[in-house]
Design a protein around this motif. Structure first.
Motif, mmCIF file in Angstrom:
data_model
loop_
_atom_site.group_PDB
_atom_site.id
_atom_site.type_symbol
_atom_site.label_atom_id
_atom_site.label_comp_id
_atom_site.label_asym_id
_atom_site.label_seq_id
_atom_site.Cartn_x
_atom_site.Cartn_y
_atom_site.Cartn_z
ATOM 1 N N THR A 383 0.830 -1.200 0.000
ATOM 2 C CA THR A 383 0.000 0.000 0.000
ATOM 3 C C THR A 383 0.864 1.249 0.000
ATOM 4 O O THR A 383 0.599 2.212 -0.734
ATOM 5 C CB THR A 383 -0.929 0.006 1.224
ATOM 6 O OG1 THR A 383 -1.701 -1.194 1.223
ATOM 7 C CG2 THR A 383 -1.855 1.197 1.194
ATOM 8 N N SER A 399 -4.931 4.491 -5.226
ATOM 9 C CA SER A 399 -5.481 3.483 -4.326
ATOM 10 C C SER A 399 -6.580 2.694 -5.014
ATOM 11 O O SER A 399 -6.672 1.469 -4.878
ATOM 12 C CB SER A 399 -6.023 4.156 -3.062
ATOM 13 O OG SER A 399 -6.673 3.229 -2.231
ATOM 14 N N ASN A 403 -6.476 -1.279 -5.570
ATOM 15 C CA ASN A 403 -7.565 -2.073 -5.003
ATOM 16 C C ASN A 403 -8.343 -2.768 -6.102
ATOM 17 O O ASN A 403 -8.798 -3.906 -5.939
ATOM 18 C CB ASN A 403 -8.490 -1.188 -4.169
ATOM 19 C CG ASN A 403 -8.019 -1.043 -2.741
ATOM 20 O OD1 ASN A 403 -8.217 -1.941 -1.933
ATOM 21 N ND2 ASN A 403 -7.378 0.075 -2.437
#
Length: 496
Positions: A383, A399, A403
């Motif tokens: 991350t 992100s 994801n």
């Protein structure tokens, strides 16, 4: 007040709200595989429908998570995050009340759409509230606390199903409501409105094309797992999927507000992180989808036992996640990512052997703990790598892409490894003795047929475990070769 100078109390509120909301996704992902046999029995669902009860959620989540990340950047992270939580909770009510497989599949799709606006917002809010030098630690705390909050979900679900009967699976969805409402209240009451980072609308055409493309490919893989696959139907599904995804890529290069900025893929670090994400999360999703069914239907273990296997995984992943965040801040992401992916691959091999030996306490449970250690070493560094590979104005989008890759991997894992499991199952049985294919509802059988079916189910899981181990080792290689020990300053500007 700048984002980086957010008071300590605001940062705490952001972290707690994101932990609670993220727990919804963790609970939903880990609990549902335990409940699949009960759902199939309650709603009289076939194996293909059972796959799509999982995949409908994953499809909308995978397709719209890019829009969700962009929406946070363009319309405000808090508002987008709150909207996602609300849709997720409302859809959970519908799932709890579903009366047929088709209803549950449709409501799971809506639930996935809500999650697509919720999940990228959690990490983007952390990125906006914390300075870069504190971000790894905050993400580590998020990883650990979210895991602890959801660790007992599968155990509770298994216990409810075992004691309450087939209809008790509905409580899995009711459990989402109190968690979501608390997160929503905390978010609206104590979290500030962070200024939007970008102007423009949402790329709805792109969202439609990518949904059609991913859905058609997953449908083709589902068709391929049938006991008697229809080659023409499979080919048409793949052709539709590839065509839609090609149109999506073409459209993203011309859209005024693309949900997938193509320049991000000129960043070597970003590409390496997403490749590692795809192969490792493909492996994880596949193993965790097929394991509970194997334990319940082949090893004849109670649902509570099948749910409890997630506890050592979640606990060790959470503990290691907090440590890995600090380690990443000190030495960079490459070593934790490589080591974590390799350890995860070894755990899949151990899990397959333990299932074959039917060793629950001294085989399956330790293997799940080792899997948690491996994944715990990966989550925070991965991350942090993604968020650092671009600038803060694209935190939500970056992100969302990462994801999305993880969820796409899960979508294809359930469908693709279904082909592997079904083939291994068919090669391990005598169709005259054991009717039906992999995942078909159990029917009364004589002891010899029951033993053959159990052997075939275990063989199918062994094929899944070996496949996931090899892909995890490939992830470790990618981490070592494609990700630098320390991400160079200014890396984000190279793709502009």
């Amino acid at each position: 007040m700048s984002d980086a100078s957010s008071p300590r109390s605001i940062r705490a509120a952001v972290l707690i709200a994101t932990v609670l909301a993220s727990s919804l996704g963790f609970i939903d992902g880990s609990v549902l595989p335990v409940a699949i046999p009960a759902i199939r029995s309650s709603l009289e669902a076939g194996f293909g429908q059972a796959q799509w009860i999982v995949n409908a959620y994953m499809l909308l989540l995978s397709s719209l998570i890019l829009v969700g990340g962009t929406a946070g950047d363009r319309f405000g992270l808090r508002e987008t995050f709150a909207g996602g939580i609300s849709v997720f909770c409302l859809a959970s009510i519908g799932c709890a009340l579903a009366a047929s497989p088709s209803q549950l599949i449709a409501l799971r799709a809506i639930q996935g759409a809500g999650a697509a606006f919720m999940i990228p917002g959690s990490l983007a809010l952390i990125a906006r509230a914390y300075e870069s030098r504190e971000r790894g630690r905050a993400i580590g705390i998020w990883s650990m606390a979210s895991g602890i909050a959801s660790a007992f979900g599968p155990i509770i679900a298994g216990f409810l199903i075992e004691t309450g009967g087939p209809e008790a699976w509905r409580w899995i969805f009711w459990l989402n409501l109190p968690i979501g409402l608390i997160a929503l209240a905390l978010l609206l009451a104590h979290t500030p409105r962070f200024a939007a980072q970008q102007d423009g609308g949402l790329d709805l055409v792109g969202a439609l094309l990518v949904t059609i493309g991913l859905g058609a490919l997953a449908l083709g893989l589902t068709y391929a797992s049938d006991a008697q696959p229809d080659v023409l139907r499979i080919a048409l599904a793949f052709l539709a999927g590839v065509t839609a995804l090609a149109l999506f890529w073409f459209w993203e290069g011309r859209s005024k507000a693309p949900m997938l900025p193509r320049f991000l893929f000129a960043l070597p670090v970003f590409n390496g992180a997403n490749l590692l994400t795809f192969f490792l999360y493909f492996s994880l999703a596949g193993a965790l989808f097929f394991l509970p069914t194997t334990l319940i239907e082949a090893l004849r273990l109670p649902e509570a036992y099948a749910g409890s296997v997630f506890l050592p995984f979640t606990v060790t992943m959470s503990i290691m996640g907090a440590y890995a965040g600090k380690l990443t801040d000190r030495i960079g992401p490459r070593l934790p990512l490589t080591l974590g992916a390799g350890v995860t691959g070894l755990s899949f091999l151990g899990l397959g052997l333990a299932v074959a030996l039917q060793a629950f306490w001294f085989g399956i449970m330790p293997a799940m703990a080792v899997m948690g250690i491996g994944m715990g070493l990966v989550v925070s560094p991965l991350t942090t790598t993604v968020m650092t590979a671009t600038d803060d104005s694209l935190a939500g989008t970056a992100s969302g892409v990462n994801n999305g890759v993880a969820r796409i991997a899960g979508l294809f894992a359930v469908a693709g490894l279904g082909v592997v499991a079904s083939l291994a199952y068919r090669l391990s049985i005598d169709p005259a003795l054991v009717p039906g294919g992999y995942g078909e509802p159990m029917v009364p059988m004589d002891p010899a047929a029951q033993a053959m079916r159990a052997y075939a189910l275990i063989t199918a899981f062994l094929s899944v475990a070996l496949s996931t181990a090899l892909l995890s080792f490939l992830s470790a290689y990618i981490g070592w070769r494609m990700l630098p020990a320390v991400i160079p300053e200014g890396q984000q500007r190279k793709g502009r």
